[in-house]
Design an enzyme around this catalytic site. Sequence first.
Site, PDB file in Angstrom:
ATOM      1  N   SER A 135      74.128  39.690  55.619  1.00 50.80           N
ATOM      2  CA  SER A 135      74.090  39.178  56.916  1.00 50.80           C
ATOM      3  C   SER A 135      73.480  37.824  56.832  1.00 50.80           C
ATOM      4  CB  SER A 135      72.536  39.946  57.083  1.00 50.80           C
ATOM      5  OG  SER A 135      71.764  39.130  58.327  1.00 50.80           O
ATOM      6  N   LYS A 161      78.142  40.187  57.687  1.00 55.69           N
ATOM      7  CA  LYS A 161      77.462  40.124  59.047  1.00 55.69           C
ATOM      8  C   LYS A 161      76.513  38.574  59.529  1.00 55.69           C
ATOM      9  CE  LYS A 161      72.969  41.844  59.884  1.00 55.69           C
ATOM     10  NZ  LYS A 161      71.901  43.860  60.086  1.00 55.69           N
ATOM     11  N   LEU A 162      76.996  39.083  60.996  1.00 53.31           N
ATOM     12  CA  LEU A 162      76.380  37.178  61.656  1.00 53.31           C
ATOM     13  C   LEU A 162      75.914  37.871  62.847  1.00 53.31           C
ATOM     14  CD1 LEU A 162      80.131  35.932  62.175  1.00 53.31           C
ATOM     15  CD2 LEU A 162      78.453  35.680  60.398  1.00 53.31           C
ATOM     16  N   LYS A 163      74.443  37.147  62.774  1.00 58.57           N
ATOM     17  CA  LYS A 163      73.592  36.849  64.524  1.00 58.57           C
ATOM     18  C   LYS A 163      74.410  36.659  65.068  1.00 58.57           C
ATOM     19  CE  LYS A 163      70.573  39.143  62.077  1.00 58.57           C
ATOM     20  NZ  LYS A 163      69.542  40.815  62.104  1.00 58.57           N
ATOM     21  N   ASP A 189      75.431  41.574  64.754  1.00 55.96           N
ATOM     22  CA  ASP A 189      73.882  41.984  65.037  1.00 55.96           C
ATOM     23  C   ASP A 189      73.309  41.533  65.975  1.00 55.96           C
ATOM     24  OD1 ASP A 189      71.673  43.185  65.270  1.00 55.96           O
ATOM     25  OD2 ASP A 189      71.165  42.894  63.370  1.00 55.96           O
ATOM     26  N   ASN A 191      69.746  41.876  67.655  1.00 63.13           N
ATOM     27  CA  ASN A 191      68.807  42.950  67.755  1.00 63.13           C
ATOM     28  C   ASN A 191      68.234  41.871  68.876  1.00 63.13           C
ATOM     29  OD1 ASN A 191      68.808  40.680  64.885  1.00 63.13           O
ATOM     30  ND2 ASN A 191      67.468  42.589  64.675  1.00 63.13           N
ATOM     31  N   GLU A 214      75.530  45.985  65.931  1.00 60.28           N
ATOM     32  CA  GLU A 214      74.604  46.323  66.105  1.00 60.28           C
ATOM     33  C   GLU A 214      73.529  45.616  66.787  1.00 60.28           C
ATOM     34  OE1 GLU A 214      73.678  45.108  61.910  1.00 60.28           O
ATOM     35  OE2 GLU A 214      71.400  46.089  61.907  1.00 60.28           O
ATOM     36  N   ASP A 239      70.047  50.220  64.898  1.00 60.49           N
ATOM     37  CA  ASP A 239      69.311  49.288  64.208  1.00 60.49           C
ATOM     38  C   ASP A 239      68.281  49.713  65.125  1.00 60.49           C
ATOM     39  OD1 ASP A 239      67.352  48.425  62.901  1.00 60.49           O
ATOM     40  OD2 ASP A 239      68.147  46.253  62.013  1.00 60.49           O
ATOM     41  N   LYS A 263      67.233  52.280  58.167  1.00 59.79           N
ATOM     42  CA  LYS A 263      66.399  51.136  57.119  1.00 59.79           C
ATOM     43  C   LYS A 263      64.780  51.935  56.742  1.00 59.79           C
ATOM     44  CE  LYS A 263      67.298  47.378  58.909  1.00 59.79           C
ATOM     45  NZ  LYS A 263      66.429  45.979  60.340  1.00 59.79           N
ATOM     46  N   GLY A 291      68.996  45.911  55.826  1.00 61.09           N
ATOM     47  CA  GLY A 291      67.541  45.295  55.118  1.00 61.09           C
ATOM     48  C   GLY A 291      66.269  44.858  55.937  1.00 61.09           C
TER      49      GLY A 291
HETATM   50  O1  SMG Z   1      67.632  42.787  53.895  1.00 58.40           O
HETATM   51  O2  SMG Z   1      69.640  40.970  53.865  1.00 58.40           O
HETATM   52  C1  SMG Z   1      68.358  41.781  54.590  1.00 58.40           C
HETATM   53  C2  SMG Z   1      68.160  41.101  55.955  1.00 58.40           C
HETATM   54  C3  SMG Z   1      69.181  42.124  56.561  1.00 58.40           C
HETATM   55  O3  SMG Z   1      69.560  40.921  58.931  1.00 58.40           O
HETATM   56  C4  SMG Z   1      68.644  41.889  58.963  1.00 58.40           C
HETATM   57  N1  SMG Z   1      68.127  42.546  59.073  1.00 58.40           N
HETATM   58  O4  SMG Z   1      67.824  43.404  62.032  1.00 58.40           O
HETATM   59  O5  SMG Z   1      68.782  44.102  60.433  1.00 58.40           O
HETATM   60  C5  SMG Z   1      68.718  43.130  61.110  1.00 58.40           C
HETATM   61  C6  SMG Z   1      67.528  42.239  60.496  1.00 58.40           C
HETATM   62  C7  SMG Z   1      66.341  42.722  60.376  1.00 58.40           C
HETATM   63  C8  SMG Z   1      65.770  41.220  59.945  1.00 58.40           C
HETATM   64  S1  SMG Z   1      64.934  39.885  60.105  1.00 58.40           S
HETATM   65  C9  SMG Z   1      64.479  38.911  59.897  1.00 58.40           C
HETATM   66 MG    MG Z   2      69.636  45.008  62.637  1.00 60.06          MG
END
Ligand code: SMG
Ligand code: MG
Length: 368
Positions: A135, A161-163, A189, A191, A214, A239, A263, A291
Amino acid sequence: MNLNGVELRRVRMPLVAPFRTSFGTQTARDLILVRVVTADAEGWGECVAMADPLYSSEYLDGCADVLRRFLVPALACCDRLDAPAVAPALAAFRGHPMAKAALETAVLDAELRSRGVPLARELGATRDRVPCGVSVGIMDSLEALLEAVNAYVEAGYVRVKLKIEPGWDVEPVRAVRERFGDDLLLQVDANTAYTLRDAQRLAQLDPFGLLLIEQPLEEEDLLGHAHLAKLIKTPICLDESITSARSAAQAISLGACQIVNIKPGRVGGYLEARRIHDVCTAHGVPVWCGGMLESGLGRAANLALAALPGFTLPGDTSASDRYYQADITEPFVLTDGYLPVPTGPGIGIEPKPDALNAVTVSTEWLPL
Ligand code: SMG
Ligand code: MG
């Protein structure tokens, strides 16, 4: 199993690089590690809440409080405690899935260690290694993003995966596609950073052949996701919205998602995570393991889960060095894009005492 007591350990682990998402920037990972002590074994669980309630409503000080005042004392009622008895014993207390998951995982780990059974086998895993994605946070520039993605691709990660957030979505995806080609497994993703009014913008991601988007919308908004699914071609993965097997079944029935990120912390533990896997598999919905910037302890347990047959997409189960200079366990090292599923009893790994002490902020013993 009789519990003697529970230790809550607050740790703070610096990240190798800041991790920016649509809700904030992490430069260190604060965690609570839960250690249960029984007559014949110890067990570990990692509470994946963040220091601030930005990913979900839970936060670490709140988790410590609910564990100390309500959850741990509630286990005193059970004479012969096993992991399946934990969730019912805690059910009267609403919410707090991450705090509950940490406690249940520690009990499960202790139980499996005393029986000599690896978590992967207990959950029904069918593989001994799992392919890993990574990520990638929001960056200050496209150049910085391409450099980061390049390093991960070179390291062997099989999926990126790109935020994303409004203003950092179509351009970074286009830049990564142009540089790395159409064969790179790529997903995004958000969020919860978008609303239905952004549907047109999100539809601009359609030509890039993403595996999934996501959690574009708010966590409560299942109908909004079902509506959005009709307006964009990229498959929707949930998620934050998926908090139980029931909510997974409802989201699938409504057409709110075609893929689910599981998760264990978000859903109250590995036993509920397996139920979600089962529900999704029964509906033909692929799942993958998310994660939460776990230490080696949480990572070990996630790898066991990710080895179940329905986990057909690579997860955010990256190697230790993607997060930490020094993990608290033996580090997980990527080989050809895969991490090994631990084979020892329970979660199959222990903290290294010196490494653990070096990152410990405080400990608290709760006798039972
Ligand atoms: O554990 O590699 C990891 C982080 C993966 O992007 C990740 N997690 O929304 O999926 C999600 C985020 C939540 C945590 S962001 C601090
Ligand atoms: Mg997520």
